[in-house]
Design an enzyme around this catalytic site. Sequence first.
Site, PDB file in Angstrom:
ATOM      1  N   ARG A 218       0.812  -1.089  -0.199  1.00  0.00           N
ATOM      2  CA  ARG A 218       0.252   0.162  -0.022  1.00  0.00           C
ATOM      3  C   ARG A 218       0.837   1.339   0.209  1.00  0.00           C
ATOM      4  O   ARG A 218       0.027   2.092   0.436  1.00  0.00           O
ATOM      5  CB  ARG A 218      -1.007  -0.122   1.392  1.00  0.00           C
TER       6      ARG A 218
ATOM      7  N   LYS B 275       2.473  11.128 -11.879  1.00  0.00           N
ATOM      8  CA  LYS B 275       1.680  10.613 -12.374  1.00  0.00           C
ATOM      9  C   LYS B 275       2.389   8.897 -12.847  1.00  0.00           C
ATOM     10  O   LYS B 275       3.131   8.755 -13.226  1.00  0.00           O
ATOM     11  CB  LYS B 275       0.553  11.124 -14.462  1.00  0.00           C
TER      12      LYS B 275
ATOM     13  N   GLU C 178       7.576  16.923 -25.802  1.00  0.00           N
ATOM     14  CA  GLU C 178       7.528  17.710 -24.284  1.00  0.00           C
ATOM     15  C   GLU C 178       8.316  19.042 -24.043  1.00  0.00           C
ATOM     16  O   GLU C 178       6.600  19.731 -22.596  1.00  0.00           O
ATOM     17  CB  GLU C 178       7.437  16.800 -23.382  1.00  0.00           C
TER      18      GLU C 178
ATOM     19  N   LYS D 112       5.922  23.114 -14.943  1.00  0.00           N
ATOM     20  CA  LYS D 112       4.972  21.745 -14.699  1.00  0.00           C
ATOM     21  C   LYS D 112       4.873  21.707 -12.932  1.00  0.00           C
ATOM     22  O   LYS D 112       3.538  21.553 -12.088  1.00  0.00           O
ATOM     23  CB  LYS D 112       5.983  20.260 -14.554  1.00  0.00           C
TER      24      LYS D 112
ATOM     25  N   GLU E  22      -5.497  16.935 -11.343  1.00  0.00           N
ATOM     26  CA  GLU E  22      -6.098  17.272 -12.752  1.00  0.00           C
ATOM     27  C   GLU E  22      -7.328  16.919 -12.706  1.00  0.00           C
ATOM     28  O   GLU E  22      -8.817  16.574 -13.323  1.00  0.00           O
ATOM     29  CB  GLU E  22      -5.733  15.811 -13.329  1.00  0.00           C
TER      30      GLU E  22
ATOM     31  N   ARG F  79      -4.732  21.063 -14.741  1.00  0.00           N
ATOM     32  CA  ARG F  79      -3.036  20.043 -14.830  1.00  0.00           C
ATOM     33  C   ARG F  79      -3.408  19.736 -16.351  1.00  0.00           C
ATOM     34  O   ARG F  79      -2.383  18.797 -16.972  1.00  0.00           O
ATOM     35  CB  ARG F  79      -3.486  19.327 -13.720  1.00  0.00           C
TER      36      ARG F  79
ATOM     37  N   ASN G 127      -1.751  18.331 -21.436  1.00  0.00           N
ATOM     38  CA  ASN G 127      -1.621  17.142 -22.046  1.00  0.00           C
ATOM     39  C   ASN G 127      -2.299  17.151 -24.048  1.00  0.00           C
ATOM     40  O   ASN G 127      -3.187  17.370 -24.297  1.00  0.00           O
ATOM     41  CB  ASN G 127      -3.295  16.197 -21.319  1.00  0.00           C
TER      42      ASN G 127
ATOM     43  N   HIS H  92      -2.202  15.363 -25.709  1.00  0.00           N
ATOM     44  CA  HIS H  92      -2.218  14.165 -25.737  1.00  0.00           C
ATOM     45  C   HIS H  92      -3.324  13.555 -26.371  1.00  0.00           C
ATOM     46  O   HIS H  92      -2.932  12.041 -26.833  1.00  0.00           O
ATOM     47  CB  HIS H  92      -1.666  14.438 -24.516  1.00  0.00           C
TER      48      HIS H  92
ATOM     49  N   HIS I 139      -2.301  10.004 -28.300  1.00  0.00           N
ATOM     50  CA  HIS I 139      -2.392   8.900 -27.097  1.00  0.00           C
ATOM     51  C   HIS I 139      -3.211   8.032 -28.594  1.00  0.00           C
ATOM     52  O   HIS I 139      -2.751   6.509 -28.205  1.00  0.00           O
ATOM     53  CB  HIS I 139      -2.875   8.750 -25.968  1.00  0.00           C
TER      54      HIS I 139
ATOM     55  N   HIS J 102       6.021   8.231 -27.678  1.00  0.00           N
ATOM     56  CA  HIS J 102       5.623   9.232 -27.279  1.00  0.00           C
ATOM     57  C   HIS J 102       5.960  10.398 -27.684  1.00  0.00           C
ATOM     58  O   HIS J 102       4.620  11.247 -27.620  1.00  0.00           O
ATOM     59  CB  HIS J 102       5.441   8.764 -25.591  1.00  0.00           C
TER      60      HIS J 102
END
Length: 374
Positions: free
Chosen positions: A131, A153, A195, A237, A247, A251, A255, A258, A262, A275
Amino acid sequence: MQASTVTAAAPAEQVQIHLGERSYPIVIGTHLLDDPATWAALPRASTALIVTNATVAPLYAQRLQAALAGRYPTIHTVVLPDGEEFKNWATLNLIFDALLQHGSDRKTVLFALGGGVVGDMTGFAAASYMRGVPFVQVPTTLLAQVDSSVGGKTAINHPLGKNMIGAFYQPQLVVCDLDTLRTLPKRELSAGLAEIIKYGPIADMAFFDWIEANLDALLAREPAALAHAVKRSCEIKANVVGQDEREAGLRAILNFGHTFGHAVEAGLGYGAWLHGEGVGCGMVMAATLSQRLGLIDAAFVQRLTTLIGKAGLPVKGPQLASTDNAGRYLELMRVDKKAEAGEIKFVVIDAPGSAAVRTAPDALVRAVIDACCA
Ligand code: NAD
Ligand code: GLY
């Protein structure tokens, strides 16, 4: 700044992520990996696990292990297969196998040594093993240093959607050793530039101007240029993540490009395009959409497209289907994490240096895809 062959070490710099008790520094500089002082503030533990991959391990794992040896009595290394196509449950399980086989306890510290794939998977493993155990990001790609190692993330891919399974889980420390970028393949350097370029249109046009003026120095891996690009990217960032860690709103601007990108990655099969390459052509598509929504002018779209192309990135999206290419993009984009009730949310530029999240009619998106695919 002019392109040059100067290789002098830049003094280490720090950018702080402000998240209350989850705050941490990003250290940026040279000669960091081998220096035990780099790791001196980390929590003590009886064991550490270095998670890396088959490409990065022979380059840097021994050096990191030697630097950590005085701090952790037992250090194990797990070497994952290399590639976006391995960012999945089976590979993630190799990390859990190693942790359990070595009897790792709750204080065991995980070190993610590699690019964004290793970083995202190690972070997810750290979030879920017992955990939650501490972890450290040691990004060795430009993309990971300017983006994926920062902000917490973590994820793996699903065949139906990119990064669909994961957790928000912050590292204790991020160490960007710019020296590691010397061994990075040229194509991966360009992927990282995607990026970096992203931060201009969404947040900082002065930085965009700087990237345009210093692109040759960045492509030549001039240390001062890389140091500035990594630091400014991390500052932008950090500012966004500090305001919206999970997010809820802001945030999402990170993206930009993206949603389309994606779709490219999932549609071609993970690993076919990098990517950063998906993000490169995805930014052209998102900027074109912004223009067709009447938010920015064609001259800015052209300026962005030119920079993306000069950075060595694709400016046209690939065909994802022979009969209904736009339809296939739309189908894939509906699995995007920003989508709600099947409605796709796009990050658009509402003025150079400022981004927003908007929906758009399918017909308009189809027209953009038709115009922006090869
Ligand atoms: P990557 O991790 O696949 O690394 C790229 C390639 O470079 C790999 O083959 C790797 O083995 C190799 N490599 C790494 N460091 C090297 C070095 N110093 N020298 C030589 N080779 C080296 O790809 P990436 O571009 O770093 O990361 C992409 C991933 O990051 C994607 O999965 C993407 O979804 C994720 N990502 C996550 C976030 C986030 O916020 N968590 C943000 C952006 C991207
Ligand atoms: N790379 C997008 C984010 O971290 O939110």
